[in-house]
Design an enzyme around this catalytic site. Structure first.
Site: not given
Ligand code: PAF
Length: 278
Positions: A32-33, A35, A37, A61, A184-185
Protein backbone atom coordinates in the site's frame (compact mmCIF):
# COMPACT_ATOMS: atom_id res chain seq x y z
CA UNK A 1 12.62 -4.71 -11.69
CA UNK A 2 13.04 -8.32 -10.66
CA UNK A 3 10.42 -9.93 -8.36
CA UNK A 4 11.53 -12.83 -6.13
CA UNK A 5 9.43 -14.79 -3.67
CA UNK A 6 11.81 -16.87 -1.56
CA UNK A 7 14.51 -15.86 0.94
CA UNK A 8 17.07 -17.92 -1.02
CA UNK A 9 16.33 -16.05 -4.27
CA UNK A 10 16.61 -12.70 -2.48
CA UNK A 11 19.94 -13.64 -0.89
CA UNK A 12 21.32 -14.97 -4.21
CA UNK A 13 20.46 -11.77 -6.08
CA UNK A 14 21.96 -9.53 -3.39
CA UNK A 15 25.11 -11.65 -3.04
CA UNK A 16 25.66 -11.35 -6.82
CA UNK A 17 25.48 -7.53 -6.61
CA UNK A 18 27.78 -7.49 -3.63
CA UNK A 19 30.33 -9.69 -5.41
CA UNK A 20 30.34 -6.99 -8.13
CA UNK A 21 31.27 -4.44 -5.46
CA UNK A 22 27.81 -2.84 -5.34
CA UNK A 23 26.41 -1.37 -2.13
CA UNK A 24 22.86 -2.51 -1.50
CA UNK A 25 20.03 -0.84 0.42
CA UNK A 26 16.82 -2.55 1.53
CA UNK A 27 13.39 -1.03 2.18
CA UNK A 28 11.01 -3.35 4.07
CA UNK A 29 7.29 -2.53 3.70
CA UNK A 30 3.82 -4.00 4.04
CA UNK A 31 2.79 -2.54 0.66
CA UNK A 32 0.00 0.00 0.00
CA UNK A 33 2.88 2.23 -0.94
CA UNK A 34 2.68 6.02 -0.73
CA UNK A 35 5.14 8.87 -1.19
CA UNK A 36 6.60 8.17 2.27
CA UNK A 37 7.71 4.70 1.15
CA UNK A 38 9.09 6.09 -2.11
CA UNK A 39 11.13 8.56 -0.05
CA UNK A 40 12.68 5.52 1.66
CA UNK A 41 13.67 4.19 -1.77
CA UNK A 42 15.17 7.61 -2.62
CA UNK A 43 17.12 7.54 0.66
CA UNK A 44 18.40 4.08 -0.30
CA UNK A 45 19.49 5.31 -3.73
CA UNK A 46 21.35 8.21 -2.09
CA UNK A 47 23.39 5.76 -0.01
CA UNK A 48 23.76 2.67 -2.18
CA UNK A 49 24.10 1.52 -5.81
CA UNK A 50 21.14 -0.85 -5.67
CA UNK A 51 17.85 -0.60 -3.79
CA UNK A 52 15.80 -3.67 -2.94
CA UNK A 53 12.40 -3.63 -1.23
CA UNK A 54 9.99 -6.11 0.28
CA UNK A 55 6.23 -6.30 0.55
CA UNK A 56 4.83 -8.67 3.14
CA UNK A 57 1.76 -8.05 5.29
CA UNK A 58 3.05 -9.75 8.42
CA UNK A 59 0.25 -11.48 10.34
CA UNK A 60 2.46 -11.82 13.43
CA UNK A 61 2.40 -8.08 14.08
CA UNK A 62 -1.41 -7.82 14.06
CA UNK A 63 -3.38 -8.74 17.19
CA UNK A 64 -6.69 -10.59 16.81
CA UNK A 65 -9.32 -7.98 15.97
CA UNK A 66 -6.84 -5.61 14.32
CA UNK A 67 -6.99 -4.74 10.62
CA UNK A 68 -5.02 -7.69 9.12
CA UNK A 69 -7.88 -8.91 6.90
CA UNK A 70 -8.69 -5.45 5.52
CA UNK A 71 -5.10 -4.19 5.28
CA UNK A 72 -4.84 -2.68 1.76
CA UNK A 73 -3.09 -4.94 -0.78
CA UNK A 74 -2.08 -4.00 -4.35
CA UNK A 75 1.09 -5.80 -5.38
CA UNK A 76 0.93 -4.84 -9.07
CA UNK A 77 0.39 -1.15 -8.28
CA UNK A 78 3.12 -1.21 -5.63
CA UNK A 79 5.57 -2.97 -7.98
CA UNK A 80 5.00 -0.29 -10.64
CA UNK A 81 5.67 2.48 -8.08
CA UNK A 82 8.85 0.79 -6.83
CA UNK A 83 10.17 0.24 -10.37
CA UNK A 84 9.48 3.89 -11.27
CA UNK A 85 11.28 5.01 -8.08
CA UNK A 86 14.44 3.12 -9.13
CA UNK A 87 14.10 -0.06 -7.08
CA UNK A 88 15.93 -3.03 -8.67
CA UNK A 89 14.32 -5.94 -6.87
CA UNK A 90 11.08 -6.64 -5.02
CA UNK A 91 10.90 -9.48 -2.51
CA UNK A 92 7.25 -10.50 -2.13
CA UNK A 93 7.10 -13.81 -0.25
CA UNK A 94 3.84 -15.56 0.52
CA UNK A 95 2.98 -16.73 4.02
CA UNK A 96 4.48 -20.23 3.52
CA UNK A 97 7.78 -18.80 2.24
CA UNK A 98 8.05 -16.50 5.28
CA UNK A 99 6.72 -18.88 7.94
CA UNK A 100 7.08 -22.46 6.63
CA UNK A 101 5.27 -25.16 8.55
CA UNK A 102 7.10 -25.89 11.80
CA UNK A 103 8.31 -22.28 12.16
CA UNK A 104 8.92 -21.88 15.90
CA UNK A 105 11.21 -18.91 16.59
CA UNK A 106 10.52 -15.39 17.61
CA UNK A 107 12.64 -12.38 18.45
CA UNK A 108 11.88 -10.14 21.40
CA UNK A 109 13.75 -6.95 22.21
CA UNK A 110 13.76 -6.15 25.93
CA UNK A 111 12.13 -3.04 27.40
CA UNK A 112 11.56 -0.85 24.35
CA UNK A 113 8.43 -2.70 23.18
CA UNK A 114 6.69 -2.40 26.56
CA UNK A 115 5.83 1.30 26.33
CA UNK A 116 3.85 3.64 24.03
CA UNK A 117 2.31 1.62 21.15
CA UNK A 118 3.63 -1.62 22.63
CA UNK A 119 1.58 -1.06 25.80
CA UNK A 120 -1.58 -0.75 23.68
CA UNK A 121 -0.67 -3.48 21.16
CA UNK A 122 0.90 -6.31 23.21
CA UNK A 123 3.00 -8.62 21.04
CA UNK A 124 3.03 -6.21 18.09
CA UNK A 125 6.73 -5.39 18.29
CA UNK A 126 7.70 -9.05 18.83
CA UNK A 127 6.02 -9.73 15.49
CA UNK A 128 7.88 -6.79 13.93
CA UNK A 129 11.24 -7.84 15.43
CA UNK A 130 10.77 -11.42 14.22
CA UNK A 131 9.89 -10.52 10.64
CA UNK A 132 12.51 -7.77 10.39
CA UNK A 133 15.20 -10.19 11.61
CA UNK A 134 14.16 -12.65 8.91
CA UNK A 135 14.00 -9.93 6.25
CA UNK A 136 17.40 -8.50 7.16
CA UNK A 137 18.97 -11.98 7.32
CA UNK A 138 17.77 -12.78 3.79
CA UNK A 139 18.36 -9.29 2.35
CA UNK A 140 22.06 -9.06 3.40
CA UNK A 141 21.95 -5.30 2.72
CA UNK A 142 24.48 -2.66 3.71
CA UNK A 143 21.64 -0.35 4.77
CA UNK A 144 18.00 -0.85 5.69
CA UNK A 145 15.76 2.23 5.58
CA UNK A 146 12.79 2.68 7.92
CA UNK A 147 10.40 5.64 8.18
CA UNK A 148 10.57 7.82 11.28
CA UNK A 149 6.76 7.88 11.50
CA UNK A 150 6.94 4.67 13.50
CA UNK A 151 9.68 6.04 15.73
CA UNK A 152 9.28 3.27 18.30
CA UNK A 153 9.69 0.60 15.61
CA UNK A 154 12.83 2.35 14.36
CA UNK A 155 14.30 2.50 17.90
CA UNK A 156 13.55 -1.20 18.43
CA UNK A 157 15.03 -2.26 15.08
CA UNK A 158 18.18 -0.19 15.72
CA UNK A 159 18.61 -1.81 19.16
CA UNK A 160 18.01 -5.28 17.72
CA UNK A 161 20.40 -4.87 14.76
CA UNK A 162 23.13 -3.70 17.13
CA UNK A 163 22.46 -6.38 19.76
CA UNK A 164 22.36 -9.25 17.25
CA UNK A 165 25.26 -8.08 15.00
CA UNK A 166 22.91 -8.21 12.02
CA UNK A 167 25.48 -6.46 9.84
CA UNK A 168 23.04 -4.01 8.27
CA UNK A 169 23.12 -0.33 9.19
CA UNK A 170 19.62 0.88 10.16
CA UNK A 171 18.75 4.31 8.74
CA UNK A 172 15.72 6.43 9.69
CA UNK A 173 14.16 8.61 7.01
CA UNK A 174 12.11 11.73 7.87
CA UNK A 175 8.31 11.61 7.98
CA UNK A 176 6.62 12.67 4.74
CA UNK A 177 3.47 14.74 5.30
CA UNK A 178 0.57 15.82 3.14
CA UNK A 179 0.36 19.57 2.49
CA UNK A 180 -2.10 19.86 5.42
CA UNK A 181 0.39 18.26 7.84
CA UNK A 182 -1.02 14.72 8.16
CA UNK A 183 1.80 12.15 8.16
CA UNK A 184 1.45 9.76 5.21
CA UNK A 185 0.30 6.30 6.26
CA UNK A 186 -1.17 3.32 4.43
CA UNK A 187 -3.93 3.44 7.07
CA UNK A 188 -4.97 6.96 5.95
CA UNK A 189 -6.81 5.09 3.17
CA UNK A 190 -9.34 4.00 5.82
CA UNK A 191 -10.22 7.57 6.83
CA UNK A 192 -13.62 8.92 5.74
CA UNK A 193 -13.41 12.66 4.84
CA UNK A 194 -14.80 13.79 8.23
CA UNK A 195 -12.31 11.56 10.09
CA UNK A 196 -9.46 12.78 7.92
CA UNK A 197 -10.33 16.35 8.93
CA UNK A 198 -10.33 15.28 12.61
CA UNK A 199 -6.99 13.50 12.12
CA UNK A 200 -5.31 16.85 11.36
CA UNK A 201 -5.55 17.58 15.10
CA UNK A 202 -2.71 15.06 15.60
CA UNK A 203 0.12 16.93 13.80
CA UNK A 204 -1.35 20.24 15.00
CA UNK A 205 -1.29 19.14 18.65
CA UNK A 206 2.34 18.05 18.27
CA UNK A 207 3.36 21.36 16.63
CA UNK A 208 1.51 23.31 19.36
CA UNK A 209 3.15 21.25 22.11
CA UNK A 210 6.59 21.80 20.60
CA UNK A 211 5.95 25.56 20.42
CA UNK A 212 4.75 25.63 24.04
CA UNK A 213 7.84 23.72 25.19
CA UNK A 214 10.05 26.20 23.34
CA UNK A 215 8.34 29.06 25.15
CA UNK A 216 9.02 27.34 28.50
CA UNK A 217 5.54 26.15 29.46
CA UNK A 218 5.51 23.33 32.05
CA UNK A 219 5.77 19.89 30.42
CA UNK A 220 2.88 18.29 32.33
CA UNK A 221 0.48 21.04 31.26
CA UNK A 222 1.69 20.90 27.65
CA UNK A 223 1.16 17.12 27.42
CA UNK A 224 -2.26 17.31 29.11
CA UNK A 225 -3.29 20.04 26.66
CA UNK A 226 -2.07 17.89 23.73
CA UNK A 227 -4.25 14.95 24.80
CA UNK A 228 -7.21 17.24 25.40
CA UNK A 229 -6.84 18.83 21.97
CA UNK A 230 -7.15 15.37 20.36
CA UNK A 231 -10.20 14.49 22.47
CA UNK A 232 -11.80 17.86 21.64
CA UNK A 233 -11.15 17.28 17.92
CA UNK A 234 -13.19 14.08 18.11
CA UNK A 235 -10.56 11.36 18.57
CA UNK A 236 -12.42 8.29 19.86
CA UNK A 237 -9.40 7.40 22.02
CA UNK A 238 -6.07 8.97 22.87
CA UNK A 239 -3.49 6.24 23.58
CA UNK A 240 -0.67 8.53 24.63
CA UNK A 241 0.77 12.01 24.27
CA UNK A 242 4.27 11.90 25.75
CA UNK A 243 7.77 13.31 25.66
CA UNK A 244 10.40 10.55 25.54
CA UNK A 245 14.10 10.08 24.96
CA UNK A 246 14.39 9.31 21.24
CA UNK A 247 16.73 6.35 21.76
CA UNK A 248 15.67 4.70 25.03
CA UNK A 249 12.01 5.81 24.79
CA UNK A 250 12.17 6.58 28.53
CA UNK A 251 9.60 9.15 29.65
CA UNK A 252 11.20 12.54 30.22
CA UNK A 253 10.33 14.94 33.01
CA UNK A 254 11.73 17.90 31.03
CA UNK A 255 12.81 18.61 27.44
CA UNK A 256 16.34 17.36 26.75
CA UNK A 257 18.57 16.88 23.68
CA UNK A 258 17.19 14.04 21.52
CA UNK A 259 13.71 14.33 23.07
CA UNK A 260 10.75 13.33 20.93
CA UNK A 261 7.06 14.12 21.31
CA UNK A 262 5.08 10.96 20.60
CA UNK A 263 1.32 10.66 20.15
CA UNK A 264 -1.21 8.04 19.11
CA UNK A 265 -4.96 7.80 19.05
CA UNK A 266 -7.98 6.49 17.24
CA UNK A 267 -10.10 8.46 14.77
CA UNK A 268 -13.27 6.67 13.71
CA UNK A 269 -11.93 3.10 13.64
CA UNK A 270 -8.43 4.02 12.51
CA UNK A 271 -5.44 4.14 14.83
CA UNK A 272 -2.94 6.86 13.90
CA UNK A 273 0.55 7.59 15.22
CA UNK A 274 2.81 10.61 14.81
CA UNK A 275 5.88 12.11 16.45
CA UNK A 276 8.04 15.21 16.33
CA UNK A 277 11.50 16.28 17.37
CA UNK A 278 11.39 18.99 20.05
O1 PAF B 1 6.71 -0.53 9.05
C1 PAF B 1 6.27 -1.51 8.43
O2 PAF B 1 5.69 -1.38 7.32
C2 PAF B 1 6.38 -2.90 9.03
O3 PAF B 1 6.25 -2.86 10.40
C3 PAF B 1 7.67 -3.64 8.61
C4 PAF B 1 8.91 -2.91 9.09
C5 PAF B 1 7.72 -3.79 7.10
C6 PAF B 1 7.67 -5.05 9.23
O4 PAF B 1 6.57 -5.80 8.82
Amino acid sequence: MQIVRTPAALTAAVEAWRRDGKRVAFVPTMGALHAGHLALVAEGLARADIVTASIFVNPRQFAPGEDLSRYPRDEAGDAAKLAAAGCSLLYAPDLAAMYPSGFASFVRVGGLPDVLCGAVRPGHFDGVATVVTKLLAAARADFAIFGEKDWQQLAIVKRMAADLDLGTEIIGAPIVRDADGLALSSRNLYLAPADRARALALPKALVDARTQLHTGEPLAAVLAEGSLALARAGFARVDYFELVDGETLATLAAPAPGARLMAAGVVGKTRLIDNMEV
